[in-house]
Design an enzyme around this catalytic site. Structure first.
Site: not given
Lengths: 257, 269
Positions: A158, A162
């Protein structure tokens, strides 16, 4: 000011949290909307649609898996076909799946990168030709403080995705600036959404509440805080702001970033 | 309450006779604020000295503004400015610390006196204004959790070095850190503090800039700036005014300590 009268915005991940709040605020400020939703997820897009209709704006809902190029193209084509223009894209769809890194499989890694980073890219890419033709556009994405500004354990996939968004918007900003298209991201801190309230994959209600007691601005962030940032960055007022990732986190990164 | 995003609010904008401060003051007035236009003199400086003072422009447009002469390097004048602004409604809602001046200061040619003078103008002035303004703001009732909003004008040159910009760059980097520090220290009191880092903004106060605005003719510095800017044009004061309006408005609720670049992508590039 910061109005979006008769502008057309495409928003992915629009059925809940930040996407839903942004859709609603944009409609209040006069925009027509094309909303991407992933029907396999258990979110209530109909209440979002109904609230926009109540505001008197037009809305089109498209079932989209941002991992699929043809789905994303269908979403953007819906905006082009029904409204003839795309002024703002909010590439917001994302997933968070907690996994300790030594057992994080290639499939899981690729899946998160595919939704959270490549999904943003696919959505932007599909909108570029129409924006270029118009000489105007606002490409906006939801990044995160996780990755570019802080660690998130057991979320390497993640975080990498990002953080990748900050590099993506920088480079696209340089590439698309001559066309009058600005490209920016918002990095939300801890915002109370279905994703962060998920105690298995994210902080859960207790963890979210704790940030509201400890961060400089002593309350929990809400989706509207982020929606208001997108409204500003999506407006005509920001034609000289590009390549930025704006942190909206109640000051949390200032003291622990 | 008057219409507009800043209806009923009192805003101080320093350095508001010219350039960015002038554009910010005019935009705030259009949004319904009562604007305290502060500067050393009411008239615009440089090649724009023939234009109307900011308060007269606002007045003619039906807005509300008063000129208050203040040298923000002087603590007693800062006190008087904040007192005067607060007297209008009993509150001081917004402060934009914009007063400052760019100039080159190559290290080996920079005297101790020049260092002190430049830092006093471009950094200490913002410390004085923040200190006095926040002392007032924390005594006010909160409106939707917020007692006051401060916008400090920093600069791209506080984040990247340009040849010879020693004192200016150091002062503006200091402004960015002052912003982060005060954001943390006063967040719990409902004081929101952010900065704007403008890139190359064409204010037209210099002859070459005015020429560029009038005819598009570029000098070497302008050509360099254009080559470094992804956007097909350089910045306008209105670009900064729009950002200041956002950071001063009720839309800025969960953002504090941010240094927002308004640079056409210069630093991203």
């Amino acid at each position: 000011m910061f109005r979006l009268d008769n502008r057309v915005a495409v928003i992915t991940g629009a059925a809940s949290g930040i996407g839903a709040a942004t859709a609603q605020l944009f409609a209040e400020m006069g925009a027509d909307l094309v909303l991407g939703t992933h029907s396999a997820d258990d979110h209530d897009i109909e209440s979002v649609r109904a609230s926009i209709v109540r505001l008197g704006r037009r809305v089109t809902v498209v079932d989209v898996d941002v991992r699929k190029e043809e789905d994303v193209n269908r979403l953007v084509d819906a905006a082009a076909d029904e409204y003839g223009r795309i002024d703002v894209v909010i590439a917001n769809a994302a997933i968070a799946r907690r996994k300790e890194s030594s057992i994080l499989s290639d499939i899981e890694w690729n899946d998160t990168l595919d939704v959270n980073l490549a999904g943003v890219w696919r959505t932007f890419r599909a909108a570029i030709p129409l924006m270029r033709e118009a000489g105007y556009g606002r490409l906006l994405a939801t990044a995160s403080t996780a990755g570019a500004f802080e660690a998130w354990q057991e979320h390497a996939h993640y975080s990498a995705a990002k953080a990748g968004i900050t590099g993506l918007v920088r480079s696209l900003a340089a590439e698309l600036g001559p066309d009058g298209i600005t490209v920016n991201a918002i990095a939300p801190g801890i915002i109370e959404t279905p994703q962060t309230l998920d105690a298995v994959n994210s902080l859960g209600a207790e963890g979210v509440g704790e940030t509201g007691r400890t961060q400089p601005i002593r309350r929990v962030g809400v989706p509207l805080d982020i929606a208001k940032g997108f409204l500003f960055l999506g407006s005509e007022d920001t034609s000289f702001i590009t390549g930025q990732t704006m942190i909206i986190d109640g000051g949390r990164m200032l003291v622990r970033g | 309450m008057p219409a507009g995003r800043l209806g009923g609010r009192t805003a101080v904008v320093t350095g508001a006779a010219s350039g960015l401060g002038r554009a910010i003051a005019m935009r705030f007035a259009r949004e319904g604020a009562t604007v305290i236009v502060s500067d050393l003199q009411p008239e615009p400086i440089g090649t724009r000295a023939d234009e109307l003072p900011t308060v007269d422009v606002i007045d003619r447009a039906g807005g509300s503004a008063v000129f208050v002469r203040a040298d923000v390097r002087q603590p007693e004048q800062v006190d008087a400015l904040v007192t005067r602004a607060t007297a209008i409604t009993g509150r001081l809602d917004i402060v934009v610390n914009n007063a400052g001046l760019f100039g080159l200061s190559p290290l080996l040619e920079t005297t101790e006196e020049k260092w002190d003078a430049d830092l006093a103008l471009n950094l200490r002035s913002q410390f004085l204004m923040c200190k006095r303004a926040i002392a007032q703001m924390i005594t006010q009732d909160a409106v939707d959790e917020v007692r006051g909003r401060i916008v400090n004008i920093s600069s791209q040159l506080g984040m990247t070095a340009a040849p010879g910009a020693t004192t200016y760059g150091v002062a503006k980097a200091g402004v960015a850190q002052l912003t982060r520090q005060l954001a943390v220290d006063f967040a719990a009191d409902g004081i929101i503090v952010n900065a704007i880092a403008p890139g190359r903004i064409i204010t037209g106060t210099q002859a070459a800039e005015r020429e560029y605005l009038a005819t598009g003719a570029t000098d070497e510095a302008t050509r360099f700036s254009l080559s470094r800017t992804p956007f097909p044009r350089l910045g306008r004061p209105e670009d900064v005014a729009g950002a200041a309006l956002f950071l001063a408005s009720d839309d800025c609720t969960f953002i504090s300590g941010h240094n927002l670049m308004v640079d056409g992508g210069w630093l991203a590039y």
